[in-house]
Design a protein around this motif. Sequence first.
Motif, PDB file in Angstrom:
ATOM      1  N   LEU A   1       0.856  -1.169   0.038  1.00  0.00           N
ATOM      2  CA  LEU A   1      -0.052   0.048  -0.004  1.00  0.00           C
ATOM      3  C   LEU A   1       0.791   1.475  -0.002  1.00  0.00           C
ATOM      4  O   LEU A   1       0.649   2.236  -0.711  1.00  0.00           O
ATOM      5  CB  LEU A   1      -0.890  -0.115   1.394  1.00  0.00           C
ATOM      6  N   THR A   2       2.059   1.283   0.757  1.00  0.00           N
ATOM      7  CA  THR A   2       2.816   2.374   0.955  1.00  0.00           C
ATOM      8  C   THR A   2       3.874   2.510   0.299  1.00  0.00           C
ATOM      9  O   THR A   2       4.643   3.675  -0.241  1.00  0.00           O
ATOM     10  CB  THR A   2       3.237   2.432   2.606  1.00  0.00           C
TER      11      THR A   2
ATOM     12  N   TRP B   1      -5.669   2.585   8.867  1.00  0.00           N
ATOM     13  CA  TRP B   1      -5.544   3.036   7.496  1.00  0.00           C
ATOM     14  C   TRP B   1      -6.269   4.361   7.039  1.00  0.00           C
ATOM     15  O   TRP B   1      -5.737   5.435   6.570  1.00  0.00           O
ATOM     16  CB  TRP B   1      -5.186   1.933   6.677  1.00  0.00           C
ATOM     17  N   VAL B   2      -7.524   4.175   6.925  1.00  0.00           N
ATOM     18  CA  VAL B   2      -8.496   5.105   6.549  1.00  0.00           C
ATOM     19  C   VAL B   2      -8.487   6.532   7.510  1.00  0.00           C
ATOM     20  O   VAL B   2      -8.877   7.436   7.038  1.00  0.00           O
ATOM     21  CB  VAL B   2      -9.724   4.408   6.255  1.00  0.00           C
ATOM     22  N   SER B   3      -8.443   6.108   8.953  1.00  0.00           N
ATOM     23  CA  SER B   3      -8.493   7.124   9.727  1.00  0.00           C
ATOM     24  C   SER B   3      -7.272   8.067   9.601  1.00  0.00           C
ATOM     25  O   SER B   3      -7.483   9.322   9.970  1.00  0.00           O
ATOM     26  CB  SER B   3      -8.630   6.562  11.184  1.00  0.00           C
TER      27      SER B   3
ATOM     28  N   ARG C   1      -8.078   0.475  -4.384  1.00  0.00           N
ATOM     29  CA  ARG C   1      -6.437  -0.211  -4.457  1.00  0.00           C
ATOM     30  C   ARG C   1      -6.338  -1.344  -3.308  1.00  0.00           C
ATOM     31  O   ARG C   1      -5.744  -2.453  -3.487  1.00  0.00           O
ATOM     32  CB  ARG C   1      -5.444   0.774  -4.416  1.00  0.00           C
ATOM     33  N   GLU C   2      -6.988  -0.766  -2.174  1.00  0.00           N
ATOM     34  CA  GLU C   2      -6.980  -1.715  -0.907  1.00  0.00           C
ATOM     35  C   GLU C   2      -7.736  -2.976  -1.329  1.00  0.00           C
ATOM     36  O   GLU C   2      -7.454  -4.137  -0.904  1.00  0.00           O
ATOM     37  CB  GLU C   2      -7.474  -0.961   0.196  1.00  0.00           C
TER      38      GLU C   2
ATOM     39  N   ALA D   1     -10.823  -1.141  -9.480  1.00  0.00           N
ATOM     40  CA  ALA D   1      -9.238  -1.168  -9.272  1.00  0.00           C
ATOM     41  C   ALA D   1      -8.462  -1.864 -10.371  1.00  0.00           C
ATOM     42  O   ALA D   1      -7.468  -1.184 -11.025  1.00  0.00           O
ATOM     43  CB  ALA D   1      -8.965  -1.957  -8.085  1.00  0.00           C
ATOM     44  N   ARG D   2      -9.012  -3.063 -11.028  1.00  0.00           N
ATOM     45  CA  ARG D   2      -8.206  -3.542 -11.996  1.00  0.00           C
ATOM     46  C   ARG D   2      -8.189  -2.847 -13.301  1.00  0.00           C
ATOM     47  O   ARG D   2      -7.295  -2.709 -13.985  1.00  0.00           O
ATOM     48  CB  ARG D   2      -9.040  -4.987 -12.450  1.00  0.00           C
TER      49      ARG D   2
END
Length: 266
Positions: free
Chosen positions: A24-25, A67-69, A97-98, A131-132
């Motif tokens: 993710l990062t 993550w979202v917070s 993406r997640e 996402a794809r």
Amino acid sequence: MSKGDLSQAIGAALPYLRRYARALTGSQTTGDNYAAATLEAILTDRSAASDASSPKVGLFKVFHGIWVSTGAPVVEENTGALAKAHDRLSKLTTNSREALLLHTIEEFSISELAEIMQIETSEAEQLVVLARQEMADAVSGRVLIIEDEAIIAMDLESIVADLGHRVTGVARTRDAAIDLAKQEVPDLVLADIQLADNSSGIDAVNDILKELGERPVIFITAFPERLLTGERPEPAFLISKPYSEDQVRSAVSQAMFFSSTETLKA
């Protein structure tokens, strides 16, 4: 589930949370920091993980909440190539993406994905589809494949080409990989860990990065947990053997967002 059983189950799932967080990062350090924060949250409130359908789902659910917070940050410094990665990622549909990583790389079912992200299953399924589409269209570049098994190399080459990337070459050994990288600088390296003549894909990649500078790398290994300890420099992008086509496609698309070159289309 007893406290000891929960701890054991979470410990077994932790390497895969590190893999997800790093993907993710785009960073081992940032990803591992998020994984550590997740463990701290569970230590504070054990029910956050124990009330889920499984400890692994609970672990990822707690991570996703953190993550979202925090606004799902991608990089620590928005400069140069990392700033461009951030800009590309900011244009994707929120949570898509997640969802793709959770479903393809971490192999959660759509229902588990929905539980982790606290959304309806129909929305989870739609996020994976989006996402794809979005990531396949977003960037393209040059990929060097380091793989000594001919059939696997051909398979990887086909998947990469179908994504719209150009394969600069396929190397079977450490020395061949370095030579190919010098002939045409890749935007991304896709490397097996164990190569022909007993040379190491990790050593080959380290030599390439030393010679050409930082760029994203995806490692393929039958033992991913050995490279997900958080105790030493480890890869941000990692695929387990045996892999699926979806896993390769997702990992390549994710890694391309963090390319350090100027040749990608945005």
